[in-house]
Design an enzyme around this catalytic site. Structure first.
Site, short mmCIF file in Angstrom:
data_model
loop_
_atom_site.label_atom_id
_atom_site.label_comp_id
_atom_site.label_asym_id
_atom_site.label_seq_id
_atom_site.Cartn_x
_atom_site.Cartn_y
_atom_site.Cartn_z
N CYS A 197 2.47 3.03 -4.50
CA CYS A 197 3.56 2.57 -3.56
C CYS A 197 4.87 1.61 -4.23
CB CYS A 197 3.11 1.85 -2.30
SG CYS A 197 1.98 0.32 -2.66
N HIS A 220 7.21 -2.64 1.65
CA HIS A 220 7.58 -3.50 0.54
C HIS A 220 8.93 -3.92 0.21
CE1 HIS A 220 3.52 -2.86 -0.04
NE2 HIS A 220 3.25 -1.96 -1.04
#
EC number: 1.2.1.11
Lengths: 381, 381
Positions: free
Chosen positions: A176, A289
């Site tokens: 990710c 994130h």
């Protein structure tokens, strides 16, 4: 493509027993009508790890993008087998993942952890399936393409459902943090060649799974109520705190999460010379994130050019309103496809126009995992 | 030192009306007995902005460190004047800040914002006081020392209560992010000269004051309860989110908080050549900042030497347990004096041993503000 008969794999024609449906309560997020994506000539799809956070998002993304599947197998561990879930107006029974699960599967989307991928992805391939694997198991395998469709689609150009032999193939989904970083860094890299990158991450709970997100919520309420926080997933308090990413630390002092950014960047850019360092930190945020990225370029890269390049890049949205002090936030990108980039500015600490600072945010479950995997699957069609 | 008579400024001999004490509920954190720090030959101290988060911490630190004061004035805006607070077993009445507040004051600890400092600090100095100013008003004034006592005590070596003339002087307290960064970077800088530093911060609510901390708590509860979060201090959701520091953005694209790190580092190290870039981010943490710092050295700096240097440095504690994955966290350093440093490792992205990555955490209110200011005051004695 397999010329198999029209089969609804695991499709239950009779009304399901809803009371037995546990952990799969995302029906409300999906359109309830029967969708047009059920295509007789589409591929048969298997979702491995369907009860997890990414597994559920696979279904959401397949639905959102009208992915033209012929059938879907809902696969999970024995623990979840027999439970039912609804998807696009149909009811499915979750099956236990076994080698036979991959008979007549064209595309298998895996997100059930590294060991499941290591065990089962080769079996799926032997049985003819194309595996898009979200684990780290095969990412650095030189035979396996590691793909962000907007960044390096050519790495999988030789793989296609139309051209397959007896066996399928594995395509790895990057980590990710790497996906979110490279979505912004690559368009700049193409223009002026990134020679060095210093990344500090602000990573959400979702990266550690649905249980970690629940623990963050639970802990936060406990702390607000003056109680001792429950620490099961993480060994230290997460609510109103942050800590170095819980991935194991390697002998060089980096943790595995950081080394993924270092190594995956080199592989995806096909550039062993690019220098990357990273510090990965877990922050009390739910599912997106953020990353603070300092870039050093071989060629000149002025701020205005950088902004224009980023504005024109696919899958990227620029949020960079200096006068209103509005820049990307994890909340803003949550449940969205695009990665957001802002705080675009010439780095004062580098000579000339060879440095740039940027700040990016991306949904960890979506572009950081499920969306990227489904985009890879689309490239296979 | 002033040879003035023994006077308890604002000391109330009769039992206070506790019901009128608002916003000053820190008595429980203080030792309740009358302390020995009330010294006839000690300086008279004024605390400006005593009702704020840093103001309250000034008192806490003065008490913790047995600061030998003769008397203390509790000064604040007109709004808080007349309220009472208890300190070291005595009751004080909060006075409105006016020029006359500084008559017979030896040391004034200011934390009431830049405009109050700009207006009142010169008046205090004219009336003979030494001002330790926690605002940014005088930090870059070339006549004003900017001091971290462990880092550059020599910058204020010419200033002392024993050597003063008719007027006092101002000593500026650096910004919290700068103090926390340089506590760890300076010992390394002394050994191998830092030529470039890339900093990404993870900043707590406390930097925006007590009201911001309360808003974070309130918002978090609202979000957990499915309600719309109250956004008064910050214009966007802070709970389970993070955002670029709310300081104004300058024409170069940096915000003021980031430029403080750039400029204050140069002044404190007395080194105009050091190159610094910073990205400052506000995270949903209460009272301690974290910083990811990438260092580039002129000379070689291997990891083992760096660890030893940091372990021996004053005011610093090394938390760097790789096998247990335990490193500094904001929670761990909250309400503590020492800045914690960990994740000490050779930077893979730099040639030879010229690069290092570290991660630091420090209590923003304590070493980032009040403790550093009181340490400066101690140097004046």
């Amino acid at each position: 493509m397999h010329a198999s008969a029209f089969v609804h794999r695991n499709y239950i024609h009779h009304p399901p027993i809803f009371s037995s449906c546990r952990r799969v309560c995302f029906a409300s997020r999906l359109r309830s009508t029967i969708r047009m994506s059920l295509k007789e000539d589409g591929p048969s799809v298997a979702v491995v790890g369907v009860t997890g956070a990414v597994g559920q998002e696979f279904l959401q993304v397949l639905s959102d993008r009208d992915f033209p599947y012929r059938s879907i197998s809902m696969l999970a561990s024995r623990r979840s087998a027999g439970h039912h879930l609804s998807f696009e107006g149909r009811e499915y029974e979750i099956e236990e993942l076994v080698p036979e699960s991959f008979d007549d599967v064209d595309i298998a989307l895996f997100s059930a952890g590294g060991s499941v991928s290591r065990d089962m992805a080769p079996i799926a391939v032997q049985r003819g399936a194309f595996v898009v694997d979200n684990s780290s198991a095969f990412r650095m395998d030189p035979r396996v393409p590691l793909v962000i469709p907007e960044v390096n689609p050519d790495a999988m150009a030789h793989i296609s459902l139309r051209k397959r032999g007896k066996e399928g193939a594995i395509i790895a989904n990057p980590n990710c943090s790497t996906i979110i970083c490279l979505m912004a860094a690559t368009p700049l890299h193409r223009h002026a060649k990134v020679v060095r990158m210093v990344v500090s991450t602000y990573q959400a709970a979702s990266g550690a799974g649905a249980a970690a997100m629940e623990e963050l919520k639970l802990q936060t309420r406990e702390v607000l109520d003056g109680k001792q926080p429950t620490c099961k997933i993480f060994k230290q308090q997460y609510a109103f705190n942050l800590f170095s990413h819980n991935a194991p630390i390697l002998s060089n002092g980096y943790n595995e999460e950081e080394m993924k950014l270092v190594k995956e960047t080199r592989k995806i850019w096909d550039d062993l010379s690019v220098k990357v360092t990273a510090t990965c930190i877990r922050v009390p945020v739910m599912r997106a994130h953020a990353e603070s990225i300092n870039l050093q370029f071989e060629k000149s890269m002025d701020e205005a050019t950088a902004r224009q390049i980023l504005e024109e890049a696919a899958g990227l949205v620029v949020i960079d309103d200096r006068s209103s002090n509005l820049f990307p936030t994890p909340l803003e990108v949550s449940n969205k496809d695009d990665v957001a980039v802002g705080r675009i500015r010439q780095d004062l600490s580098q000579e000339g126009n060879h440095g740039l600072d940027i700040f990016v945010c991306g949904d960890q479950i979506r572009k950081g995992a499920a969306l990227n995997a489904v985009q890879i699957a689309e490239k296979l069609l």
